[in-house]
Design an enzyme around this catalytic site. Structure first.
Site, short mmCIF file in Angstrom:
data_model
loop_
_atom_site.label_atom_id
_atom_site.label_comp_id
_atom_site.label_asym_id
_atom_site.label_seq_id
_atom_site.Cartn_x
_atom_site.Cartn_y
_atom_site.Cartn_z
N ARG A 215 79.33 98.69 -12.30
CA ARG A 215 80.45 99.57 -12.01
C ARG A 215 81.79 98.96 -12.40
O ARG A 215 82.74 99.67 -12.68
CB ARG A 215 80.43 99.83 -10.50
CG ARG A 215 81.21 101.03 -10.14
CD ARG A 215 81.03 101.34 -8.69
NE ARG A 215 81.74 102.57 -8.42
CZ ARG A 215 81.52 103.32 -7.39
NH1 ARG A 215 80.61 102.98 -6.53
NH2 ARG A 215 82.22 104.40 -7.19
N HIS B 217 55.29 87.38 -1.39
CA HIS B 217 54.84 86.15 -2.06
C HIS B 217 53.58 85.57 -1.41
O HIS B 217 52.63 85.20 -2.10
CB HIS B 217 55.94 85.08 -2.04
CG HIS B 217 57.27 85.56 -2.53
ND1 HIS B 217 57.39 86.51 -3.51
CD2 HIS B 217 58.55 85.23 -2.20
CE1 HIS B 217 58.68 86.72 -3.76
NE2 HIS B 217 59.39 85.97 -2.96
N LYS C 203 62.41 93.40 -5.62
CA LYS C 203 62.20 93.59 -4.20
C LYS C 203 63.55 93.62 -3.47
O LYS C 203 64.52 93.11 -4.05
CB LYS C 203 61.28 92.50 -3.63
CG LYS C 203 61.89 91.09 -3.64
CD LYS C 203 60.93 90.10 -3.07
CE LYS C 203 61.21 89.81 -1.64
NZ LYS C 203 62.21 88.74 -1.42
#
Ligand code: BG6
Length: 509
Positions: free
Chosen positions: A48, A252, A159
């Protein structure tokens, strides 16, 4: 070995964020230096903020140069790479901006390679709340090629993929309304680590270990992801909404569990490997019956000393709620209910502000059926009965990536004195190379269209299905997590958990 260069434009959404400068651009630069990324492939940062290409290149150069400690910064190679680096400003939530982006990307591609690219990779390194907007913008501007087209778009999603089962399912549905599963690459950077990839080769490329990895020979398995770091930078803001279970165990640690526990795939290909991992997740159960507290322990660090330096308590960290009950440590006992592993406990633990930065999988084998060797050893008046210790196979993922096998030997001398020793294989010393960063491998795989090391939506859902009841139990509980001083191996409850199986946590060194 011949290097096959890849051919794809790369767009990084969220280019002014930390991940871009810390991981993505350094990884792309390495790929370019090694000849994997052709100079005709534009790498376009998108965010942005108003910024020129020059400013973006300079910012990225500073970030990359800071990572060169072992060798001088290769200025000339950077100058070449910087020519394929661009920046375009858009409001990611505004679908109107995407048509202009599409035209500008096409123009950059024509300038660099004489034609538009057939493969584009869009890396969503933004906050998760922008994932759907980004996909909507790509859709509305016609940047998502339809099935059957010879153009390809691959969208990489970082994630967290949701914060519980329901939100993960919602995100999956929103992405799936615009993208096909083969266009989505959910990244878990652990799968890009060299030693994690080696788990499969070690297990299924050698004949001697695999016959032992089952309930007949294995006593238990421990998986540790320990970090000495706390809430560096402004990490506390994110972490206080997440915690150790969501941040590391759900992804993980469970991925490591899948790789060490899965059955051999029929082919070394994405679908077959992910199918086998999925079967492990489907067979995953709490390690004990009864309430969550019987098999899962949570902790939070109090003030202490880490590497001899004073460390703040979690509740005193920047951007953390001073009354926070967020867990910075989790340990659990789980079981895999299948023929291979029935009855074998798996102990999983991860935490912040532990004494060391270490990730390892330790497989402890059963004792020999008959204990022929035991000696009494005395030190002054103190005498000990020394017996053979169970064999252990350690896969150390980081640091100093290694595989080591512990066994008992006879100490030289006139008596049968037992000495545990280990046979070690160290990656860096053996191969004399610096191991590639996880993101290098994963970005290359996305460009090549190989999804083996990415998480499929059903795996993701199964992992959330397992951890969500634990989250719910903790979030509805009135008792806080157990405290452990920073710089220690976690709360006493974790020791009690494993002691019930007459085992002990390893102290990795
Ligand atoms: C990230 C977590 O996914 O993994 C971090 O969000 C954690 O909290 C990190 O520190 C650990 O990764 P690595 O590669 O440093 O072991």
């Amino acid at each position: 070995m011949t290097v096959e260069p890849t051919d794809a434009s790369i767009l990084i959404f969220g280019a002014s964020g930390d991940l871009t400068s810390r991981k993505l651009i350094p990884a792309l630069f390495q790929l370019s230096r090694q000849g994997y990324l052709k100079p005709q492939n534009p790498v376009i940062g998108v965010a942005r903020r108003e910024m020129t290409d020059e400013v973006f290149r300079e910012e990225m150069k500073q970030a990359v140069a800071a990572r060169f400690s072992r060798e001088p910064f290769p200025e000339n190679e950077w100058l070449l790479f910087a020519q394929q680096l661009f920046y375009r400003r858009i409001n990611i939530s505004d679908a109107q901006d995407y048509t202009q982006l599409k035209n500008e990307v096409a123009l950059l591609e024509k300038n660099l390679r004489g034609a538009e690219h057939h493969t584009r990779v869009v890396y969503l390194a933004t906050t998760p709340s922008l994932f759907s907007d980004a996909v909507e913008g790509l859709h509305q501007s016609g940047m998502i090629p339809p099935r059957g087209s010879d153009e390809r778009l691959r969208v990489v999603v970082e994630k967290p993929f949701g914060h519980d089962l329901a939100s993960a399912q919602d995100l999956t549905a929103r992405l799936a309304s615009k993208l096909r599963e083969d266009q989505i690459y959910r990244i878990d950077h652990y799968l890009g680590k060299e030693t994690v990839q080696n788990i499969l080769l070690f297990r299924f490329g050698n004949a001697i270990f695999e016959p032992l990895l089952n309930r007949n020979h294995v006593d238990h398995i421990q998986i540790t992801v320990a970090e000495s770091q706390g809430m560096e930078g402004s990490r506390g803001g994110y972490y206080d909404t997440s915690g150790a279970l969501r941040d590391v165990l759900q992804n993980h640690v469970l991925q490591l569990l899948c790789l060490i526990a899965m059955d051999p795939p029929s082919l070394f290909q994405a679908r077959e490997i992910r199918d086998e991992k999925m079967k492990v997740l489907q067979a995953l159960r709490p390690g004990k019956t009864g309430p969550v507290a019987n098999w899962a322990v949570r902790g939070q660090y109090a003030a202490g000393l880490v590497n001899r330096q004073p460390a703040l308590a979690y509740r005193e960290e920047e951007r953390v709620n001073p009354n926070s009950n967020r867990e910075t440590y989790v340990a659990m006992q789980v079981a895999i209910d299948n023929w291979r592993w029935a009855g074998v406990p798996f102990y999983l633990r991860t935490g912040k502000r532990l004494p060391k930065q270490v990730t390892e999988i330790a497989i402890q084998f059963k004792n020999p059926p008959l204990n022929l060797f035991s000696t009494v050893e005395c030190d002054g008046d103190l005498c000990d009965l020394v017996e053979t210790r169970p064999n252990q196979l350690i896969l150390r993922i980081q640091p100093q990536e290694a595989i080591s096998l512990r066994f008992s030997t006879k100490r030289p001398g006139m008596q049968y004195q037992i000495q545990p020793v280990s046979m070690d294989f160290g990656y860096e010393s053996h191969f004399s190379v610096q191991l590639p960063e996880a993101y290098e491998r994963l970005l290359l795989d996305v460009m090549r269209g190989d999804s083996t090391l990415f998480t499929r939506s059903d795996e993701l859902e199964a992992a959330w299905r397992f951890v969500t009841p634990v989250l719910q139990a903790w979030e509805s509980s009135s008792s806080p997590p157990e405290c452990y001083p920073a710089g220690t191996w976690g709360p006493a409850g974790a020791d009690r958990l494993i002691a019930e199986s007459r085992a002990r946590w390893r102290s990795p060194h």
